[in-house]
Design a protein around this motif. Sequence first.
Motif, mmCIF file in Angstrom:
data_model
loop_
_atom_site.group_PDB
_atom_site.id
_atom_site.type_symbol
_atom_site.label_atom_id
_atom_site.label_comp_id
_atom_site.label_asym_id
_atom_site.label_seq_id
_atom_site.Cartn_x
_atom_site.Cartn_y
_atom_site.Cartn_z
ATOM 1 N N VAL A 107 1.012 -1.271 0.024
ATOM 2 C CA VAL A 107 -0.115 -0.126 -0.004
ATOM 3 C C VAL A 107 0.915 1.301 0.085
ATOM 4 N N HIS A 108 0.814 2.015 -0.998
ATOM 5 C CA HIS A 108 1.866 3.278 -1.178
ATOM 6 C C HIS A 108 1.381 4.246 -1.911
ATOM 7 N N ASP A 109 1.776 5.634 -1.529
ATOM 8 C CA ASP A 109 1.383 6.856 -2.212
ATOM 9 C C ASP A 109 -0.222 6.848 -2.118
ATOM 10 N N ASN A 110 -0.768 6.745 -1.124
ATOM 11 C CA ASN A 110 -2.290 6.901 -0.942
ATOM 12 C C ASN A 110 -2.253 8.090 -0.156
ATOM 13 N N TYR A 111 -3.447 8.880 -0.292
ATOM 14 C CA TYR A 111 -4.134 9.740 0.558
ATOM 15 C C TYR A 111 -5.474 9.483 1.330
ATOM 16 N N MET A 112 -5.490 9.485 2.656
ATOM 17 C CA MET A 112 -6.705 8.993 3.134
ATOM 18 C C MET A 112 -7.456 10.013 3.933
ATOM 19 N N ARG A 113 -8.439 10.163 4.029
ATOM 20 C CA ARG A 113 -9.093 11.383 4.836
ATOM 21 C C ARG A 113 -10.062 10.578 5.880
ATOM 22 N N SER A 114 -11.314 10.711 5.648
ATOM 23 C CA SER A 114 -12.306 10.047 6.705
ATOM 24 C C SER A 114 -12.304 8.557 6.694
ATOM 25 N N GLY A 115 -12.404 7.766 7.879
ATOM 26 C CA GLY A 115 -12.372 6.497 7.808
ATOM 27 C C GLY A 115 -12.107 6.012 9.416
ATOM 28 N N HIS A 116 -12.510 4.759 9.731
ATOM 29 C CA HIS A 116 -12.443 4.218 10.912
ATOM 30 C C HIS A 116 -10.828 3.891 10.974
ATOM 31 N N GLY A 117 -10.376 3.540 9.822
ATOM 32 C CA GLY A 117 -8.534 3.271 10.070
ATOM 33 C C GLY A 117 -8.227 3.523 8.630
ATOM 34 N N GLY A 118 -6.845 3.882 8.482
ATOM 35 C CA GLY A 118 -6.222 4.248 7.223
ATOM 36 C C GLY A 118 -5.866 2.887 6.418
ATOM 37 N N VAL A 119 -4.912 2.120 7.249
ATOM 38 C CA VAL A 119 -4.718 0.545 7.075
ATOM 39 C C VAL A 119 -5.254 -0.186 8.199
ATOM 40 N N THR A 120 -6.083 -1.123 7.938
ATOM 41 C CA THR A 120 -6.782 -2.005 9.031
ATOM 42 C C THR A 120 -6.375 -3.068 8.596
#
Length: 475
Positions: free
Chosen positions: A314-327
Amino acid sequence: MLRLRTRFLAVVGALALGFVVPISGAAADPAHERPPGDQLAKEITKEVQPPRIPARPFNVVDFGADPTGQRESTEAIAEAIEAASVKGGKVIFPEGEFRTGAIHLRSDVNLHVGEGATVRFSQDREDYLPAVRTRWEGVELYNYSPFIYAEDVTNVAITGSGTLDGQADEDHWWPWKQRSNGHGGVIETEDRDKLFEMAENGVPVEQRDFGADSKLRPNFVQFYNSSNILVRDVTLTNSPMWMIHPVLSENVTVDNVNLDSPNGPNSDGVDPESSENVVIKNSRFNNGDDCIAIKSGRNADGRRIDVPSENILVHDNYMRSGHGGVTIGSEMTGGVRNVVAEDNTMSSSNLDRALRVKTNSVRGGVVEHVYFRSNDVPEIGGEVIRVNFRYEEGDAGEYTPTVRDINISDVHSVGGDFALYLKGYERSPISDVTVSDSSFSEVDTPMELEHVRNLRLDEVDINGEHYDETVNEGV
């Protein structure tokens, strides 16, 4: 069948990389099987290649699809896919608005949603029948077809800069999770409980047919028992629940995809489940649940199939809302290993955690060899790193989970409730967690630890305090 050979390929691939592979989640000394993070990332990148599909065009309008959105185009789209599958080709949605029910992909087909094209999926559940074999929260059954579904295919893609709109909203799909059934649950509770009971009792999958009366929401996009998969450039929005869900699949690329469904329940972005050799990159996540959730089946059904998720980058992503970025989890009974998450940005007060592992002794499973490195977390709502063995049912089962060899480096965060929140069991401590060259600032509480063995802190700063030590808590 790919599903039957996936386990074999996982073992062969791991041995080729020099990894020692524990069978059926068997415990082993992690020091003897740890793959170097740099090597692992390079090997996954080398192994995962996009499918080669002929560019031969098949315009859905030529098959009778309506670009004005006045009438449904399901049959025309199916005819275009069938024609393209004969020798391989690109099924094109040109500029316009298209209404459709379920779309079933075939091998050697690229579903291309062109610039200015919007595909809107029907809000009528009858348009997702007959039922197909699928997985719902980690358990196999026959249920409504995912909006875009592919089973037993190879060389398949969804591309283009257009939009796939699931049209889920407060009146369609979401209420099954949100509205009371008058008996202490929500609308889906009865079917959910029935499905899980069937799995625990060993009812054959063919008899778990929920059909037209089901209140179990379909996934948006699901690749089932398939290989050589690409999803690139498209926007997905308004999902009934999980958005991109590869199951028992291999060689999967998700690249430059916009996953935007922050208001729907369980609207995870990408959920690789019992899948191997997966790359998720350059994408944007704004979700009502986990941005990325790595899974491997649930409880008895997960043990029956017994296929892990492994070799995931998992690379070079942009995470905003969520329960977890990487779960990782919570459906992780088959195990998860060899995960690298690097060079991502996770930034929102509506993002609860950056890295999360959730399990319990009902789920069980082994999680190992996780590399979370060079990730920037300028804003976070809850815990930066959370590993918790008390998810949902808690310690109520016979299948003690194992979490070990978690490597966190060059991670820098601002805000949140905890820098490290690690809670294992006394009989199964969270083991061999290394945090190095990282800083966590403005957190409410530096660490909450319970049953943790060999937590190594190397050049770590939390709220300005420096840590260089090994911590054992409750072991």
